[in-house]
Design a protein around this motif. Sequence first.
Motif, PDB file in Angstrom:
ATOM      1  N   GLN A 139       1.082  -1.088  -0.094  1.00  0.00           N
ATOM      2  CA  GLN A 139      -0.052  -0.458   0.103  1.00  0.00           C
ATOM      3  C   GLN A 139       0.534   1.128  -0.361  1.00  0.00           C
ATOM      4  N   SER A 140       1.607   1.547   0.709  1.00  0.00           N
ATOM      5  CA  SER A 140       2.818   2.204   0.208  1.00  0.00           C
ATOM      6  C   SER A 140       3.727   2.657  -0.713  1.00  0.00           C
ATOM      7  N   LEU A 141       3.702   1.616  -1.643  1.00  0.00           N
ATOM      8  CA  LEU A 141       4.155   1.971  -2.560  1.00  0.00           C
ATOM      9  C   LEU A 141       3.024   2.654  -3.946  1.00  0.00           C
ATOM     10  N   HIS A 142       1.692   2.982  -3.597  1.00  0.00           N
ATOM     11  CA  HIS A 142       1.071   3.446  -4.279  1.00  0.00           C
ATOM     12  C   HIS A 142       1.907   5.264  -4.863  1.00  0.00           C
ATOM     13  N   ASP A 143       2.414   5.546  -4.187  1.00  0.00           N
ATOM     14  CA  ASP A 143       2.432   6.177  -5.509  1.00  0.00           C
ATOM     15  C   ASP A 143       4.052   6.685  -5.114  1.00  0.00           C
ATOM     16  N   ALA A 144       5.079   6.220  -4.603  1.00  0.00           N
ATOM     17  CA  ALA A 144       6.144   5.598  -5.017  1.00  0.00           C
ATOM     18  C   ALA A 144       6.635   5.889  -6.316  1.00  0.00           C
ATOM     19  N   PRO A 145       7.945   7.014  -6.422  1.00  0.00           N
ATOM     20  CA  PRO A 145       8.714   7.374  -7.637  1.00  0.00           C
ATOM     21  C   PRO A 145       9.510   6.727  -8.424  1.00  0.00           C
ATOM     22  N   ASP A 146      10.221   6.098  -9.072  1.00  0.00           N
ATOM     23  CA  ASP A 146      10.981   4.703 -10.227  1.00  0.00           C
ATOM     24  C   ASP A 146      10.661   4.142  -9.324  1.00  0.00           C
ATOM     25  N   PHE A 147       9.623   3.676  -9.729  1.00  0.00           N
ATOM     26  CA  PHE A 147       9.932   2.252  -9.224  1.00  0.00           C
ATOM     27  C   PHE A 147       9.192   1.452 -10.242  1.00  0.00           C
ATOM     28  N   ALA A 148      10.298   0.768 -10.446  1.00  0.00           N
ATOM     29  CA  ALA A 148       9.665  -1.249 -11.321  1.00  0.00           C
ATOM     30  C   ALA A 148       9.736  -2.008 -10.405  1.00  0.00           C
ATOM     31  N   TYR A 149       9.058  -2.778 -11.288  1.00  0.00           N
ATOM     32  CA  TYR A 149       9.425  -4.298 -11.013  1.00  0.00           C
ATOM     33  C   TYR A 149      10.051  -5.391 -11.315  1.00  0.00           C
ATOM     34  N   SER A 150      10.467  -6.419 -10.546  1.00  0.00           N
ATOM     35  CA  SER A 150      11.910  -7.278 -10.623  1.00  0.00           C
ATOM     36  C   SER A 150      11.858  -8.410  -9.993  1.00  0.00           C
ATOM     37  N   THR A 151      12.015  -9.492 -10.851  1.00  0.00           N
ATOM     38  CA  THR A 151      11.981 -10.483  -9.846  1.00  0.00           C
ATOM     39  C   THR A 151      12.279  -9.856  -8.403  1.00  0.00           C
ATOM     40  N   GLY A 152      13.731  -9.761  -8.041  1.00  0.00           N
ATOM     41  CA  GLY A 152      14.188  -9.495  -6.611  1.00  0.00           C
ATOM     42  C   GLY A 152      12.925  -9.195  -5.566  1.00  0.00           C
ATOM     43  N   PHE A 153      12.457  -7.985  -6.320  1.00  0.00           N
ATOM     44  CA  PHE A 153      11.424  -7.744  -5.524  1.00  0.00           C
ATOM     45  C   PHE A 153      10.518  -8.753  -5.683  1.00  0.00           C
ATOM     46  N   ILE A 154       9.671  -9.211  -6.051  1.00  0.00           N
ATOM     47  CA  ILE A 154       8.771 -10.061  -6.224  1.00  0.00           C
ATOM     48  C   ILE A 154       8.909 -11.500  -5.071  1.00  0.00           C
ATOM     49  N   ASN A 155      10.100 -11.317  -5.199  1.00  0.00           N
ATOM     50  CA  ASN A 155      10.819 -12.008  -4.132  1.00  0.00           C
ATOM     51  C   ASN A 155      11.124 -12.076  -2.626  1.00  0.00           C
ATOM     52  N   ALA A 156      11.185 -11.463  -2.836  1.00  0.00           N
ATOM     53  CA  ALA A 156      11.160 -10.146  -1.218  1.00  0.00           C
ATOM     54  C   ALA A 156       9.698 -10.343  -0.650  1.00  0.00           C
ATOM     55  N   LEU A 157       8.797  -9.721  -1.398  1.00  0.00           N
ATOM     56  CA  LEU A 157       7.708  -9.529  -1.058  1.00  0.00           C
ATOM     57  C   LEU A 157       7.224 -10.802  -0.633  1.00  0.00           C
ATOM     58  N   HIS A 158       7.727 -12.129  -1.525  1.00  0.00           N
ATOM     59  CA  HIS A 158       7.089 -14.003  -0.963  1.00  0.00           C
ATOM     60  C   HIS A 158       7.808 -14.007   0.344  1.00  0.00           C
ATOM     61  N   TRP A 159       8.825 -13.396   0.785  1.00  0.00           N
ATOM     62  CA  TRP A 159       9.779 -13.597   1.571  1.00  0.00           C
ATOM     63  C   TRP A 159       9.140 -12.878   2.558  1.00  0.00           C
ATOM     64  N   MET A 160       7.827 -11.559   2.497  1.00  0.00           N
ATOM     65  CA  MET A 160       7.816 -11.272   3.901  1.00  0.00           C
ATOM     66  C   MET A 160       6.813 -11.827   4.259  1.00  0.00           C
ATOM     67  N   LEU A 161       5.603 -12.571   3.080  1.00  0.00           N
ATOM     68  CA  LEU A 161       4.329 -13.398   3.576  1.00  0.00           C
ATOM     69  C   LEU A 161       4.843 -14.728   3.974  1.00  0.00           C
ATOM     70  N   GLN A 162       5.869 -15.294   3.582  1.00  0.00           N
ATOM     71  CA  GLN A 162       6.266 -16.659   4.198  1.00  0.00           C
ATOM     72  C   GLN A 162       7.426 -16.643   4.765  1.00  0.00           C
ATOM     73  N   GLY A 163       8.402 -16.078   4.666  1.00  0.00           N
ATOM     74  CA  GLY A 163       9.459 -16.381   5.735  1.00  0.00           C
ATOM     75  C   GLY A 163       9.791 -16.819   6.898  1.00  0.00           C
ATOM     76  N   HIS A 164       8.158 -16.452   7.802  1.00  0.00           N
ATOM     77  CA  HIS A 164       8.150 -16.875   8.650  1.00  0.00           C
ATOM     78  C   HIS A 164       7.866 -18.813   8.692  1.00  0.00           C
ATOM     79  N   ARG A 165       7.597 -18.978   7.379  1.00  0.00           N
ATOM     80  CA  ARG A 165       7.716 -20.635   6.924  1.00  0.00           C
ATOM     81  C   ARG A 165       8.444 -21.428   6.189  1.00  0.00           C
ATOM     82  N   HIS A 166       9.942 -20.279   6.047  1.00  0.00           N
ATOM     83  CA  HIS A 166      10.751 -20.780   5.077  1.00  0.00           C
ATOM     84  C   HIS A 166      11.569 -21.842   5.421  1.00  0.00           C
ATOM     85  N   SER A 167      11.814 -23.090   4.189  1.00  0.00           N
ATOM     86  CA  SER A 167      12.215 -24.617   5.470  1.00  0.00           C
ATOM     87  C   SER A 167      13.235 -25.085   3.910  1.00  0.00           C
TER      88      SER A 167
END
Length: 381
Positions: free
Chosen positions: A100-128
């Motif tokens: 939600q904080s990224l709705h007006d973030a300047p110079d925003f770009a998607y990347s595989t690293g960014f998407i994997n980082a989001l996944h870590w935020m969601l699933q990091g507590h289940r990492h195995s």
Amino acid sequence: MAAMLYRTPILTSEDSRVLLEIKAARRDLHHHALSAPAKLIAGLRKFLAADAIAASNSIEGFKVSTIDVEDLMEGERDVDVTDENREETLAYQRMMTYIQSLHDAPDFAYSTGFINALHWMLQGHRHSIRKPAGQWRRGPVYVTDARDPSIAAYTAPEASQVPGLMSELTDWLNTDDGTSPLIRAAMSHLHLVSIHPWADGNGRMSRSLQTLLISRDGTLAPEFSSIEAWLGRPGNTWEYYSVLARRGVTYHPDQDVSEWIRFNLTAYHQQAQSVHARLDRSNRVWVLLEEFARHRGLDERVVTALHDVAVSGRVRRSRYEAAEGLSVQQAQRDLRDLVTAQLLTPVGKTRARFYTVGPAFPEPPLELARTPFSLVDPYQA
């Protein structure tokens, strides 16, 4: 190399009509929100954020009520939920807060690293080792049939294809092809959930990516934009799975996905209807409670607590304290006075205490708050 993603379908005249109605409804919501009391909007935004988290988690089997999610988001510790549900709720909340904080973030770009980082935020507590978080899966993954887990309702592309598919997806996300942001958001969801690049968390990540694209459109606050709450309603969840299932049991991007677009346009339209109805109803409840407070000689700040009880069923001291910027002692005194006046009823002791409707709570705002609203199907209007 041939494209490996679904092709965005051309909208029919009916699709275009519904899309125009959605855009108009979103603009109207924006203006409506600007004219409503700021405290009411702040409370509604928290409710909508909690509702989206509760709904998206419920699709995956993590059952926490919206009001309990709100309490967890406020930092309440004494909420009656399992440790697993608490972990899943808070992880999803942290990721969604960032999105939600990224709705007006300047110079925003998607990347595989960014998407994997989001996944870590969601699933990091289940990492195995077997189910790594923030990394592409290393083996096959299946979506099992809800009626028989021994049957694979969907088999995702082979793990060796995932890096190429995700690279193509991020390139697509970073390329403005002139398509409506709402259509692109729906397609991003379909792309990611079909690739299923992780061992777990694919559904919530796909819905979250859609929310990110919608919020980057900028028409509405991110909390007003998500369709996750709509998807989490039981009948809609069943249709959600059904529409995805009709894409086939394996990945075939060379097909027409117009049905998926119609499904999402219906979701956008009905979610806008729902938010508008909630905003209108909450505003009317607020006005009635303001009038009641003036008539009873109550401080206007207690309207916040009374409104929470009317529309959500309860309020906690910490929530009221934060909403009004009060000290602990001020909040406790206000709530104690409302209990003495029989407007509120305390439930529980010490830290776990919350307040519900008291015997002297005014009936008109309660009746209004409990009146259901109806939604129309934009394709049958």
